[in-house]
Design a protein around this motif. Structure first.
Motif, PDB file in Angstrom:
ATOM      1  N   MET A   1      48.229  34.429  62.355  1.00 17.21           N
ATOM      2  CA  MET A   1      47.815  35.300  63.463  1.00 17.21           C
ATOM      3  C   MET A   1      46.675  36.201  63.022  1.00 17.21           C
ATOM      4  O   MET A   1      46.587  36.581  61.854  1.00 17.21           O
ATOM      5  N   TYR A   2      45.825  36.568  63.985  1.00 15.79           N
ATOM      6  CA  TYR A   2      44.756  37.534  63.745  1.00 15.79           C
ATOM      7  C   TYR A   2      44.542  38.340  65.022  1.00 15.79           C
ATOM      8  O   TYR A   2      45.091  38.023  66.087  1.00 15.79           O
TER       9      TYR A   2
ATOM     10  N   LEU B   1      41.049  40.764  60.405  1.00 20.74           N
ATOM     11  CA  LEU B   1      42.159  40.353  59.558  1.00 20.74           C
ATOM     12  C   LEU B   1      42.676  41.570  58.787  1.00 20.74           C
ATOM     13  O   LEU B   1      41.892  42.305  58.183  1.00 20.74           O
ATOM     14  N   SER B   2      43.984  41.779  58.806  1.00 19.12           N
ATOM     15  CA  SER B   2      44.598  42.873  58.057  1.00 19.12           C
ATOM     16  C   SER B   2      45.325  42.318  56.839  1.00 19.12           C
ATOM     17  O   SER B   2      46.082  41.351  56.949  1.00 19.12           O
TER      18      SER B   2
ATOM     19  N   ASP C   1      34.921  49.056  51.131  1.00 17.11           N
ATOM     20  CA  ASP C   1      35.216  49.914  49.983  1.00 17.11           C
ATOM     21  C   ASP C   1      36.542  50.649  50.141  1.00 17.11           C
ATOM     22  O   ASP C   1      36.911  51.466  49.297  1.00 17.11           O
ATOM     23  N   GLY C   2      37.248  50.376  51.236  1.00 23.68           N
ATOM     24  CA  GLY C   2      38.531  51.022  51.478  1.00 23.68           C
ATOM     25  C   GLY C   2      39.135  50.485  52.765  1.00 23.68           C
ATOM     26  O   GLY C   2      38.539  49.663  53.459  1.00 23.68           O
ATOM     27  N   GLY C   3      40.329  50.944  53.083  1.00 23.19           N
ATOM     28  CA  GLY C   3      40.970  50.544  54.319  1.00 23.19           C
ATOM     29  C   GLY C   3      41.799  49.283  54.191  1.00 23.19           C
ATOM     30  O   GLY C   3      42.135  48.839  53.091  1.00 23.19           O
ATOM     31  N   LEU C   4      42.104  48.687  55.348  1.00 18.30           N
ATOM     32  CA  LEU C   4      43.069  47.594  55.421  1.00 18.30           C
ATOM     33  C   LEU C   4      42.547  46.332  56.091  1.00 18.30           C
ATOM     34  O   LEU C   4      43.345  45.428  56.371  1.00 18.30           O
ATOM     35  N   TYR C   5      41.224  46.251  56.333  1.00 18.17           N
ATOM     36  CA  TYR C   5      40.763  45.185  57.215  1.00 18.17           C
ATOM     37  C   TYR C   5      39.520  44.465  56.700  1.00 18.17           C
ATOM     38  O   TYR C   5      38.657  45.065  56.048  1.00 18.17           O
ATOM     39  N   LEU C   6      39.442  43.173  57.043  1.00 19.86           N
ATOM     40  CA  LEU C   6      38.208  42.404  56.949  1.00 19.86           C
ATOM     41  C   LEU C   6      37.737  42.122  58.375  1.00 19.86           C
ATOM     42  O   LEU C   6      38.544  41.770  59.244  1.00 19.86           O
ATOM     43  N   TRP C   7      36.430  42.243  58.597  1.00 20.23           N
ATOM     44  CA  TRP C   7      35.839  42.078  59.929  1.00 20.23           C
ATOM     45  C   TRP C   7      34.901  40.877  59.862  1.00 20.23           C
ATOM     46  O   TRP C   7      33.809  40.960  59.316  1.00 20.23           O
TER      47      TRP C   7
END
Length: 420
Positions: free
Chosen positions: A371-372, A390-391, A340-346
């Protein structure tokens, strides 16, 4: 003749960030989903240039002089008031307990350096910010993960048992702090619920102020639609006793990364004084001109106008990256949640797929041109080998789709290799 380095010097190793940067420099064709940078296209160059002209017209040349070690008083006032509004707090958040740093990373370093000796313990979430783990290792401090529930929340019953074990073994005297990323965490994207935060504070208050809470709120304002509905730990102290709390955030991620300014608020006066003493030895004050620009940006509303642009941009880029990944990875057994916010997928890879620096999958991704950050970097111990961060901050939307295609191609090739 070799130098006789200090124990601190001998503990230092090449950082994981430096390792990632080395790969990027060696392969300029790579698209990076690793760096937590912000998008160059959204940086407010013209607006800040106009702001600089306004400062020049005002004629206060002291902004180009050294400033106070604790930070620009006006910026500290504005940020303290901003925190008070975010928490809907009735009491006044006093400027005297606030300070400005060279990014929020310095605030975390000052906190740990002033609390911990080599051999001491800091409890962390799992996963957590891998640069913080690097910092602890460099200082000789042991990071131990707190138990978590299946949903990723802190398991407060498990944490209570862990604290009891420390008390029984005598290790409680080595436990100096709990580190928590409260909002849209790096790397998981999760936020800490009010109930969980209160429960952790409730456990810590049993130890008579000997264990501090480090609340990292770097991404608090980078929500997409609505802010997370939990106050800071500072706002919960009245109901949870006298636990020393350092709240740290940044004006870097939600505005302009190159200004490199962070903000801290500490509820413990002696702890704050010791952090400021160390800061005075390090830099005797964060860049004064950058602070003046940011204070002006907050006063004029530029900061919030730009923040609204960023929220929309990051939400769109997150959706673009996630949607493109979903077309291929889900069928191969990968999974993740949209934050719901931020800069990343995990991301979680299928069981048995290892994604670390030295893995075949990582080699496959580099060969594919992407790259990751290997997820194993984000755990203190018991490192899962099948996680990926991933950013989507730095790349534009079209580049993100191309990077996603390359990542999926790597996953497909590696999956094919495993099947054969």
């Amino acid at each position: 003749m070799s130098l006789n380095f200090s124990k601190l010097g001998l503990r230092q190793k090449e950082s994981d960030i430096a390792r990632l940067m080395t790969v990027a420099l060696q392969r300029p064709d790579l698209l990076s989903l690793a760096a937590g940078f912000t998008d160059n296209q959204t940086l407010p160059m013209a607006e800040l240039t106009a702001m600089a002209v306004e400062l020049e017209k005002e004629g206060d040349r002291s902004v180009l002089q050294y400033g106070a070690n604790q930070g620009n008083p006006r910026l500290r006032q504005l940020m303290s008031e901003r925190l008070q509004r975010q928490d809907s707090a009735m009491e006044t958040y006093t400027v005297d307990r606030s300070f400005v740093t060279n990014g929020s990373q310095q605030a975390l370093y000052l906190a740990v350096q002033s609390l911990c000796d080599a051999g001491d313990i800091v409890l962390v979430e799992q996963p957590t910010y891998f640069v913080f783990l690097e910092m602890l290792r460099g200082l000789g401090v042991e990071a131990i993960s707190m138990p978590t529930t299946s949903s990723g929340e802190i398991d407060t019953d498990g944490l209570e048992r862990l604290l009891d074990e420390f008390s029984s073994s005598g290790d409680i005297d080595r436990l100096k702090a709990v580190y928590m990323i409260s909002y849209y965490a790096n790397p998981s994207g999760r936020s800490v619920s009010r109930a969980s935060k209160s429960a952790v504070l409730g456990l810590l208050q049993r130890y008579d102020g000997r264990i501090a809470l480090l609340e990292d709120a770097a991404y608090r304002e980078l929500y997409y639609s609505e802010p997370h509905d939990s106050e800071s730990a500072i706002a919960l102290l009245d109901e949870c006793g006298a636990v020393p709390v350092l709240y740290s955030t940044t004006l870097t991620k939600p505005f302009a990364t190159g200004l490199k300014v962070g903000f801290g608020y500490c509820t413990h006066d002696d702890w704050l004084a010791r952090m400021m003493a160390i800061k005075g030895q390090q830099d005797f004050g964060t860049a004064n001109y950058n602070q003046a620009l940011l204070a002006k940006s907050l006063e004029t509303g530029l900061f919030d106008r730009h923040l609204a642009v960023l929220r929309s941009s990051y939400q769109g880029k997150m959706q673009a990256l996630s949607s493109r990944l979903e077309t291929s990875l889900v069928d191969m057994g990968w999974s993740w949640s949209r934050p719901d916010g931020g800069l990343y997928l995990w991301l979680t890879a299928p069981e048995g797929v290892q994604t670390g620096f030295d893995s075949a999958f990582h080699e496959s991704a580099i060969e594919a041109g992407v790259m990751y950050v290997p997820g194993e970097l984000c755990h203190a111990e018991g490192k899962p080998r099948n996680r990926v961060r991933l950013s989507f901050g730095v790349l534009g939307t079209s580049e993100l789709r191309e990077a996603a295609c390359r990542f999926c191609a790597a996953a497909q090739r590696f999956a094919a290799t495993r099947i054969s």
